[in-house]
Motif scaffolding. Structure first.
Motif, PDB file in Angstrom:
ATOM      1  N   ASP A   1       0.838  -1.196   0.000  1.00 20.81           N
ATOM      2  CA  ASP A   1       0.000   0.000   0.000  1.00 20.81           C
ATOM      3  C   ASP A   1       0.879   1.255   0.000  1.00 20.81           C
ATOM      4  O   ASP A   1       1.053   1.908   1.026  1.00 20.81           O
ATOM      5  CB  ASP A   1      -0.912  -0.039   1.245  1.00 20.81           C
TER       6      ASP A   1
ATOM      7  N   ALA B   1       0.375   4.209  -0.898  1.00 18.66           N
ATOM      8  CA  ALA B   1      -0.299   5.409  -0.390  1.00 18.66           C
ATOM      9  C   ALA B   1      -0.253   5.425   1.137  1.00 18.66           C
ATOM     10  O   ALA B   1      -0.099   6.483   1.760  1.00 18.66           O
ATOM     11  CB  ALA B   1      -1.746   5.451  -0.892  1.00 18.66           C
TER      12      ALA B   1
ATOM     13  N   THR C   1       6.527   7.935  -2.738  1.00 18.79           N
ATOM     14  CA  THR C   1       6.793   7.266  -1.469  1.00 18.79           C
ATOM     15  C   THR C   1       8.226   7.533  -1.031  1.00 18.79           C
ATOM     16  O   THR C   1       9.162   7.090  -1.693  1.00 18.79           O
ATOM     17  CB  THR C   1       6.620   5.738  -1.621  1.00 18.79           C
TER      18      THR C   1
END
Lengths: 509, 509
Positions: free
Chosen positions: A56, A58, A87
């Protein structure tokens, strides 16, 4: 029992605080913590809600942003190190202490291991407080409605709650305690919080290399891993390396009736069993020639530290429900050796779904734990050489028909990059200062371990920086780290806040 | 190619039928089949839609009722044998032939193996016709809209479609062909269609014992299993027995970080691999002392039959995509030996879900194939004695903490009852008559196999009846029996109808 002791300590602290300057840091921090338990648990809960797992991105990014905000709010200068695809590989923060001659970097990681939600008793990302470790009798606790002080045996359940978000929460609370009690840090403070540790620290080496002046320090303190199984605070001086491997063994192109073809068509599940049994014996000893050739011997000082460790074997066997350990050594000696761990195996079906069929393949997920001075390249070479010598044809992709027909035994190997181990010198002035400060925070000498069994990419720091690298864990050993129902025991969080406060304010060498 | 041959055969048949009496049974049945292809496929499709798997007792019962109706409609006297919980163990039907001196029982089973629907390319109970065996290029065929004759390489996909519903559909069509062509059976016909074969034939022994006069016969013909891999029709004279076992090996009570505890906490996946590797070698040879003590030797006649079998090894290796076979023997010799097959193994996680953890247990699903004169009791005893001798503590339930702490290696064994093998005499008059009739139906001598590798509870018949037990398979060997995407090749259905018609009308001894 522990609750009563803490309340007594509070009363004593309150009594002694009539003369503020006479009160030691440990008491002041304990008092602060006791007054802010709900807020501290609230901050850790909020962090745990953020889905910082590799699957994930996000969630990883959101966690980084939350940590940046937490640092900025406390006056840190903040930046992100290497940001690809939105990220960051790590969050960096820095706070100068006027007049301080030393700089310490506090490292932890905010990403967690992958989750299999079906194996959890509650949502891994919706943290739940329970009375104690997970048993059928462990009731949930509505801590928001409870009146502090909380029972220190309560545990908060969620992915990454102890590995490593507890270290981050403890650092933040310790800093707040210093500020609230007008305690001046003794060192310049830098934090390095990584977001890719459980995914192999892909960008950490580059982040360290590219930011040498930003990260320049006299000491790296690594806030990862659990404290000793006796629950005593611990300092450790290294960690095994790690390298993971997925091995797929091939059977027939389609599942075949095992009556009509059993004894003639090779069974991939049986082949996988043979492969595993070839590589390690029943005592966990790796039987691959050359695998351990470069293993560095334990020094007399390290051996002395191992001898000093409180014995835990019998208690752990009871806790884990095991009737033996692998090999004849105690746990600390065992983890000084390299290991081959089977993380999982899948072939065909079991239970009610099992059919009388020869499966098409078998998948083995395993990891190697490396010790100094093994290298991932040498480990890979020795494993592949060994398998080839045992008649395995190694492929890196799904084999086509021609490959299948040519090779009697095919195994597809998918390696990760892995990284080596590190064992630091336990006799430097910085090492002695850390042991002293942590012991003062604990109110007794901390446990000292030459090298932890779990892996932290310490080698990356050693590759770039000459400063000592010392590990400062705070979480309970029985935290289900890397498994379902990961949890943090509250007393460990409180102890950890003490430790972090001491390492920021009482570290002198 | 085969389609053209069949049409040519039809033209020849039509030509020859000017003189009806001169036309042999084979031609008459072929002509009937060709004219009724859609109806026959329709009957098999309807049968396959009925979910006759052990997990669905209502589906088993519905199938039984459908078969009873099909028999009644054809004039059979019908009854259910042993009905517990609304599910009959078997359906029985009987039809006398005036003047016949012999009685043959036609056995098949209508239940199928369990399914894992996610592994299927289409719903296991919503049969789909495809152009040929399942490949990426195999298109679906809308057979209801196609103009017969159908391409005989088409295949119908669904659970139990070939194991054994094809035998039942072929029997019914063959009977209809005899009736339509006014061909009088040569024997009294009885059918015994079982609904619990894939679940271990729990009630069959009692059904046979309790209904000895109902089932009294001179011959039992077992319509289970596939024909030879050359696609030539086959008669076989026995089948291996079977016994399944689920073995659970225990690790720690909770999954543990394999860095902190790897090398010290026993890894159940590695223990399971050791257990498998202890019991069988890489060539499939069972290494359990005493396991094969009672194995009956192959007779010279059986050896001669084995020597006569058409070679298939190289073709099968290509078909299955395997670069070797287990051991050095040819397939027929291999299946004359007992086998230990691993049906599946599960421990921890693999792939993206794999965490660096020591799993809590490992589950191995396996089955043993037995040969004459092994007994399930002796197999169980030798396995348990062997495991005990290798330090395994055998339990039958989930172990409690006290049991775990006492035993270094715990394995929970859950056995099914299993059943022994049977190999019939190939030299009886009945055996010769069956080979002759089947060969006449095939237009060439059928393949004769002393014993099939797959299991059929033939011993239950032998325990109660003295009459010869001979097996008469019809389905393709590449039918994915017991696996996902089970299928029936249409040519095998047409051939099977010929065979059944001959066995009803041309069996004389």
């Amino acid at each position: 029992m522990q609750c009563i002791i803490r309340i007594t300590a509070l009363i004593l602290t309150a009594f002694v605080s009539l003369s503020a300057h006479a009160v030691d840091l440990r008491s002041k921090v304990q008092q602060y913590t006791l007054a802010h338990e709900a807020a501290i648990v609230g901050e850790l809960t909020a962090l745990t809600r953020l889905k910082s797992v590799a699957a994930d991105p996000a969630g990883i990014a959101a966690t980084a942003h939350a940590l940046e905000a937490a640092l900025k709010q406390r006056g840190f200068e903040v930046s992100e190190l290497i940001t690809g695809m939105g990220t960051p590989a790590a969050v960096f923060g820095s706070l100068k202490t006027p007049g301080a001659k030393r700089t310490a970097v506090f490292y932890a990681h905010y990403d967690g291991q992958p989750v299999t939600p079906s194996q959890w008793s509650s949502d891994p990302f919706d943290p739940v407080m329970r009375e104690h470790a997970l048993t059928d009798a462990a009731r949930d606790v509505d801590w928001k409605k409870a009146t502090p002080p909380f029972d220190p045996e309560w545990r908060l359940f969620g992915r990454a709650v102890s590995d490593d978000k507890a270290s981050i929460a403890a650092f933040l609370a310790a800093y707040d305690a210093l500020k609230a009690t007008h305690t001046r840090p003794s060192v310049n403070i830098k934090v390095l919080w990584e977001g890719e540790e459980e995914a192999g620290s892909t960008h950490l080496a580059k982040a360290l290399h590219d930011n040498q002046s930003l990260l320049a320090a006299d000491l790296f303190l690594i806030g990862d891993g659990p404290v000793h199984q006796t629950r005593r605070p611990m300092v450790y001086f290294g960690a095994r390396g790690v390298m993971s491997l997925e091995a797929t063994v091939y059977g027939p192109l389609r599942a075949l009736h095992d009556g009509h073809y059993g004894n003639w068509v090779p069974n991939p599940a049986a082949m996988a069993a043979t492969l595993i049994a070839q590589m390690r014996d029943d005592n966990g000893k790796i039987t691959i020639p050359g695998f351990s050739d470069s293993v560095r011997a334990i020094t007399p000082a390290e051996q002395a530290a191992l001898n000093d460790l409180p014995p835990v074997g019998d208690a752990l066997k009871r806790e884990f429900g095991i009737g033996r350990s692998e090999g004849s050594e105690e746990l600390p000696a065992s983890i000084m050796r390299p290991a081959l761990n089977i993380r999982g195996i899948r072939s065909g079906q079991v239970g009610d779904s099992a059919a009388n069929a020869i499966p098409v393949n078998a998948v083995i997920s395993l990891d190697f734990r490396l010790v100094p001075d093994q290298t991932p390249a040498a480990v890979r070479a020795s494993v592949e050489h060994f398998l080839s010598a045992h008649g395995w044809s190694i492929v890196s992709e799904e084999p086509d028909l021609a490959t299948r027909l040519k090779a009697p035994r095919i195994v597809r190997l998918v390696w990760d990059a892995g990284y080596p181990a590190l064992r630091s010198d336990m006799s430097t002035p910085a090492a002695k200062a850390v042991i002293a400060a942590a012991s003062k925070a604990a109110g007794a000498k901390v446990v000292v371990l030459p090298m932890a069994g779990g892996s932290v990419p310490l080698y990356m720091f050693a590759d770039v920086f000459a400063a000592p690298i010392i590990c400062l864990p705070i979480v309970n050993h029985d935290n289900n780290q890397h498994a379902a129902n990961e949890n943090l025991r509250l007393q460990n969080l409180w102890d950890g806040i003490n430790t972090y406060a001491a390492l920021m304010a009482e570290l002198n060498w």
